[in-house]
Design a protein around this motif. Structure first.
Motif: not given
Length: 357
Positions: A288-301
């Motif tokens: 229903k929504s999409l969250q971009v998550y990674n270890l840096t927390g900066k939103g890189e995909v």
């Protein structure tokens, strides 16, 4: 009472007391039975079988030598349904799948013949080669639990089969079909974890992930949980096993125990539509929504696009994020583009073994 079979699972061999950051609790409704491993020492055997009937009751003072994942999954099941749960752990780290199959299934001339191309380090390393032989763990460990009956089987493996990725889904089918036959249950539920990221993984890491997803799509009684967002690139065994255990348990609660409202399906890509302006719309199921998550927390995909030349380049998201939530995107689709790729033809995600997200 429900009884879960936890086979192979390198992560299951990581003991609760040394691999995970959680506090163990007393729970008399939860018990564990551990099949002795080839590498087990005297202390392991005592810890696994000191109870008169071979089962150990979950006690905070003793559970530190349990499998972390088995403990967490069992606790989730007990706490949600308040019923007795037994976890049978039949696990050996750094083991290849062919060792868990009957020897005749991997003999020369068969579809699963063990060939030289897959004889990587986990076959030849002196520390692992003892049990990484055709059919060895099937005979040494698996056969000991054949008289039992189980409601579910849980699986976490794949890293050691990176030398023969093309046949991994076929091996998983052989293993699952073998379990349903010896346990006399053609509808045995089989829930497993896709391997997590690890910076030392080879280029075939993503191929194992694709083979695992292929098996899950082909086997109606199987469900796969994604761990790419909770792994640790510096450690092959994810440090925090709670999310993995909760995701595996959630499938059982929804599919088998009546909790129909539990959301446990991961966002799965269903289409990629390229436009003339160089953008690609990625459409996902179960979102229903999409969250971009990674270890840096900066939103890189960790998405990449390639044009006709097949050269992949990093992509960026051009969709509008939600207000006050810069890494959250409404709806079930993302719009992406990559510099230097004016006419995208291909897209890939988490292709690197260390990619996290």
């Amino acid at each position: 009472m429900s009884c879960w079979f936890s086979p192979n699972l390198s992560c299951l061999c990581c003991l609760s007391g040394c691999c995970s950051s959680f506090r163990c609790l007393d729970e008399p409704l939860l018990r564990c039975f551990a099949v002795t491993r080839p590498e087990a020492d005297k202390e392991d055997a005592v810890a696994a079988f000191s109870a008169s009937d071979g089962w150990r009751t979950c006690a905070a003072s003793e559970v530190a030598r349990w499998s972390s994942l088995a403990y967490l999954m069992g606790m989730a099941r007990v706490r949600d349904r308040h019923v007795p749960v037994g976890m049978v752990v039949c696990a050996q780290g750094a083991s290849v799948l062919c060792s868990w199959l009957p020897e005749e299934l991997t003999a020369p001339g068969t579809a699963l013949e063990v060939v030289g191309s897959e004889m990587h380090s986990d076959y030849t390393n002196p520390a692992y080669s003892r049990w990484n032989q055709r059919g060895f763990l099937y005979g040494f460990m698996f056969r000991k639990v054949i008289p039992f009956g189980f409601t579910h089987a849980v699986w976490y493996q794949g890293e050691s089969d990176r030398g023969d990725t093309a046949r991994y889904a076929l091996k998983m089918h052989a293993y699952y079909n073998g379990m349903t036959e010896v346990f006399r249950d053609k509808s045995l539920k089989y829930y497993f974890a896709q391997i997590a990221c690890w910076k030392h993984g080879q280029e075939t890491w993503h191929e194992i992930r694709l083979q695992q997803a292929k098996f899950a799509a082909e086997e109606p009684n199987a469900e796969m949980v994604v761990t790419a967002d909770v792994g640790n690139p510096d450690e092959i065994h994810p440090y925090d096993k709670k999310p993995v255990a909760k995701r595996l348990a959630a499938y059982a609660l929804r599919n088998d125990y009546g909790f129909k409202d539990i959301v446990c399906d991961y966002p799965a890509p269903v289409s990629a539509n390229a436009s003339t302006d160089g953008t690609v719309e990625l459409v996902f199921a179960h979102a229903k929504s999409l969250q971009v998550y990674n270890l840096t927390g900066k939103g890189e995909v960790n998405l990449e696009l390639a044009g006709e030349d097949g050269v992949f380049k990093p992509a960026e998201i051009v969709s509008e994020p939600e207000k006050k939530r810069p890494n959250q995107y409404p709806g079930s689709s993302l719009l992406v583009r990559a510099k230097g790729v004016p006419a995208p033809k291909s897209v890939r995600y988490l292709h690197s073994a260390s990619a996290h997200g």
